[in-house]
Design a protein around this motif. Structure first.
Motif, PDB file in Angstrom:
ATOM      1  N   GLN A 165     -20.640 -38.513  10.469  1.00 24.81           N
ATOM      2  CA  GLN A 165     -20.473 -39.480   9.391  1.00 24.81           C
ATOM      3  C   GLN A 165     -21.837 -39.952   8.905  1.00 24.81           C
TER       4      GLN A 165
ATOM      5  N   LEU B  11     -21.334 -31.215   1.145  1.00 19.04           N
ATOM      6  CA  LEU B  11     -20.304 -31.468   0.140  1.00 19.04           C
ATOM      7  C   LEU B  11     -20.723 -30.799  -1.163  1.00 19.04           C
TER       8      LEU B  11
ATOM      9  N   ARG C 188     -11.810 -40.495  -0.318  1.00 26.87           N
ATOM     10  CA  ARG C 188     -12.608 -40.317   0.885  1.00 26.87           C
ATOM     11  C   ARG C 188     -13.096 -38.875   0.983  1.00 26.87           C
ATOM     12  N   SER C 189     -14.372 -38.703   1.263  1.00 23.77           N
ATOM     13  CA  SER C 189     -14.917 -37.365   1.454  1.00 23.77           C
ATOM     14  C   SER C 189     -14.591 -36.867   2.857  1.00 23.77           C
ATOM     15  N   THR C 190     -15.088 -35.685   3.194  1.00 26.36           N
ATOM     16  CA  THR C 190     -14.873 -35.162   4.541  1.00 26.36           C
ATOM     17  C   THR C 190     -15.692 -35.926   5.582  1.00 26.36           C
TER      18      THR C 190
ATOM     19  N   PRO D  92     -15.987 -39.401   7.060  1.00 21.22           N
ATOM     20  CA  PRO D  92     -14.982 -40.466   6.993  1.00 21.22           C
ATOM     21  C   PRO D  92     -15.448 -41.792   6.415  1.00 21.22           C
TER      22      PRO D  92
ATOM     23  N   GLY E 104      -8.290 -36.946   0.103  1.00 21.27           N
ATOM     24  CA  GLY E 104      -7.833 -37.415   1.407  1.00 21.27           C
ATOM     25  C   GLY E 104      -6.390 -37.809   1.436  1.00 21.27           C
TER      26      GLY E 104
END
Length: 425
Positions: A235, A273, A377-379, A381, A421
């Motif tokens: 993260q 990303l 939400r991106s990968t 968290p 998400g």
């Protein structure tokens, strides 16, 4: 939670406002000396919900080919060895099928309608002192080509099925709605009228909202460059910034929101990303209206279908904006494209007198191939995205921000939209 918002454009600033309203402690980082000084600075000014069809549609590829090589064309591609642009263009073509166009249009309309309601509620909450040259006089889309007007009538029917109030109107009705068009009556073949749409100065709005947010405790750190987003344990571990004093600093929070417009993919790529966003360079001219000439400038916001330009009245100014130029991140003004804005204005409003020279501007609109923004939400968290709004950042800003604040707070947003998400509705 403590939340850091990266970017103080209209999307980042509205995100900060609604996150703070949800009870979070918010800090906004931006390299500029104030809010709304890049893509939000001098856009077309339209809250264009009812004309929010995606660029990616079955008609666009042939039009783009017809415009190829014209320096003043509404859509201009600079041929170059740019892998990012090639990948984006291939994705764009895939989105031009009828089925994908319809799906994208539905997504855009759902978010845009919610956003307009959210903007109106925000305006009511902040009271009459919250001013940004806004007008609630609708948007009139005008046509000079009978074939394009016939196609627009069909599109209006499809948009009405989605709950939008688009109304085909005759030439006489166009003049009645906007008398300043009387001099070009002979050029018009009809119009598409959306009385519920609005216009206003996105820059003034962003600056005014940033001031209100700061008064409520949001911290804005201007003149601060974002250099890196380090990660640890899967993260985001913080944001490395460099402030006016030149010293690097690590800022940490519980959550982070990426709202850097066209620069979002550059910041996201080192994190693994790959955001499908490419800068679509747009132009505008802000024209100061000479006292006594006000009647010759429109007060209803207009969209010129032939040139893909918009005209919005902002107090004693007329904003003329449009075109899309794909060729990287350069911000140089192309004099041919600047002159095209002014010459078209003179064609439509020949008796309009100016109180000084035009102020030309260009900005990079963060376009996705589908024209659907990337929100959720991106990968990672604790990293959230609110970016990729293309030409509709002003239109969608309040709704995107309110929905994002709900997502960060663990709530279900109101609009039906493919938020990251979450399962597609």
């Amino acid at each position: 939670m403590q939340v850091i918002v990266l970017g103080a454009g209209v999307v980042g600033t509205t995100s900060a406002w609604f996150l703070a309203a949800a009870g979070h402690q918010v800090t906004v980082i931006d390299r500029q000396p104030g809010a709304g000084l890049e893509t939000s600075f001098a856009n077309g000014g339209q809250i264009s919900v009812c004309h929010a069809e995606p660029w990616a549609n079955p008609h666009t590829p042939l039009k783009a080919l017809a415009w190829m090589g014209r320096e003043d064309s509404p859509l201009l591609f600079h041929l170059r060895a740019d892998r990012q642009l090639i990948d984006w263009s291939l994705r764009f073509l895939r989105e031009c099928t009828p089925g994908r166009t319809r799906r994208n249009m539905v997504d855009i309309v759902h978010l845009a309608l919610y956003s307009r309601r959210t903007l109106q509620a925000l305006r009511a909450e902040l009271g009459p002192d919250f001013q940004y040259d806004h007008l609630e006089r609708g948007i009139l889309h005008i046509f000079t080509d009978p074939r394009e007007f016939d196609a627009a009538i069909k599109a209006s029917a499809a948009m009405r099925d989605l709950g939008l109030d688009r109304q085909p109107v005759s030439v006489d009705q166009c003049i009645a709605i906007e008398p300043a068009l009387a001099d070009v009556r002979h050029r018009l073949v009809g119009g598409d009228w959306t009385p519920s749409d609005e216009s206003g100065d996105a820059h003034k709005f962003t600056q005014a909202l940033a001031a209100r947010a700061a008064a409520r405790g949001v911290q804005f750190r201007y003149g601060t460059t974002i250099e890196q987003i380090p990660t640890a344990g899967g993260q985001v571990a913080g944001v490395v910034v460099r402030g006016p004093d030149g010293a690097p600093e690590l800022l940490t929070a519980d959550a982070y929101v990426l709202s850097l417009g066209s620069y979002s993919p550059l910041m996201a790529r080192p994190l693994g990303l790959h955001l499908p966003i490419y800068p679509a360079k747009g132009y505008s001219a802000t024209l100061p209206i000479k006292a006594g000439s006000e009647a010759h400038a429109p007060t209803v916001s207009l969209t010129d279908d032939e040139r893909k330009l918009v005209f919005s009245r902002l107090g004693n100014r007329l904003r003329v904006a449009g075109t899309a130029e794909f060729g990287g991140y350069g911000l140089e003004l192309n004099p041919v494209r600047c002159e095209a804005l002014l010459s078209r204005t003179k064609e439509f409003f020949p008796h309009l007198e100016l109180d000084g020279p035009p102020q030309y501007w260009t900005g990079l609109r963060p376009a996705t191939p589908s024209n659907v923004p990337i929100i959720g939400r991106s990968t990672l968290p604790n990293l959230w995205l609110n970016t990729g709004h293309g030409t509709l950042g002003w239109t969608m800003s309040c709704g995107s921000a309110a929905a994002l604040a709900d997502l960060v707070s663990g709530k279900t947003p109101e609009p039906v939209f493919p938020f990251l998400g979450r399962p597609r509705p």
